[in-house]
Design a protein around this motif. Structure first.
Motif, PDB file in Angstrom:
ATOM      1  N   THR A  30       0.830  -1.195   0.000  1.00 45.20           N
ATOM      2  CA  THR A  30       0.000   0.000   0.000  1.00 45.20           C
ATOM      3  C   THR A  30       0.871   1.253   0.000  1.00 45.20           C
ATOM      4  N   LEU A  75      -2.438   3.148   4.201  1.00 43.28           N
ATOM      5  CA  LEU A  75      -3.012   1.926   3.622  1.00 43.28           C
ATOM      6  C   LEU A  75      -3.873   2.192   2.386  1.00 43.28           C
ATOM      7  N   PRO A  77      -4.455   1.674  -1.530  1.00 46.40           N
ATOM      8  CA  PRO A  77      -3.984   0.838  -2.621  1.00 46.40           C
ATOM      9  C   PRO A  77      -3.337   1.703  -3.704  1.00 46.40           C
TER      10      PRO A  77
END
Length: 172
Positions: A30, A75, A77
């Motif tokens: 991430t 976090l 993507p």
């Protein structure tokens, strides 16, 4: 003299280091978006709503800036994001095309301007973001490269050799 049993010591050490391993693994795939929000005088602006939206993934994350004007969205993507900073009494700031890659800590600061009416400032993020907090080399391999390059023996790790400075020390 009695010594603690070896399995008990190993178990204790393993369990004490487990949270570090979990944290390291969660950041591996991430990215993190972080920055400071200031007004036109350079003073920090707390309580700003910062929204990172990826239309391709139908994902939206919302955070508030702290009392020191800092925000952090962990976090995320990898992908392209629109990042919006909003606070009543200030013009909304929008950055489009913010590209995040695996493991990146992307700095993205905002400068808020006072506005009596609702205005929105949109900035196209065409330039590559420079990550000043990291000194190592990294590379993102896109889908076009994966589709067009041959994989000898179907070993996906061969794609790491596309990164500048990476060599195969143990050829087989």
């Amino acid at each position: 003299m009695s010594y603690p049993k070896r399995p008990a010591v190993v178990l204790f050490l393993t369990l004490s280091l487990l949270p570090l391993q979990i944290r390291a693994q969660s950041q591996a795939a991430t990215a993190t978006l972080e920055g400071t929000i200031k007004d036109q005088t350079g003073a920090v602006v707390p309580g700003v709503t910062v929204t990172a939206t990826s239309r391709a993934m139908a994902l939206s994350r919302i955070v508030l800036s702290s009392n020191t004007g800092l925000y952090r969205i962990p976090l995320l993507p990898p992908g392209s994001y629109e990042v919006r900073a909003e606070l009543p009494g200030f013009a909304t700031q929008v950055r489009e095309g913010v590209l995040l890659s695996v493991g990146q800590f992307a700095p993205l600061d905002f400068s808020m301007t006072v506005s009596a009416t609702q205005t929105e400032v949109v900035v196209q993020a065409d330039a590559q973001m420079v990550e000043v907090s990291k000194t190592q080399l990294s590379e993102t391999i896109n889908q076009t490269q994966i589709n067009s390059l041959p994989i000898n023996g179907r070993n996906y790790l061969d794609f790491t050799l596309l990164t500048p400075g990476v060599t195969n020390r143990n050829p087989m």
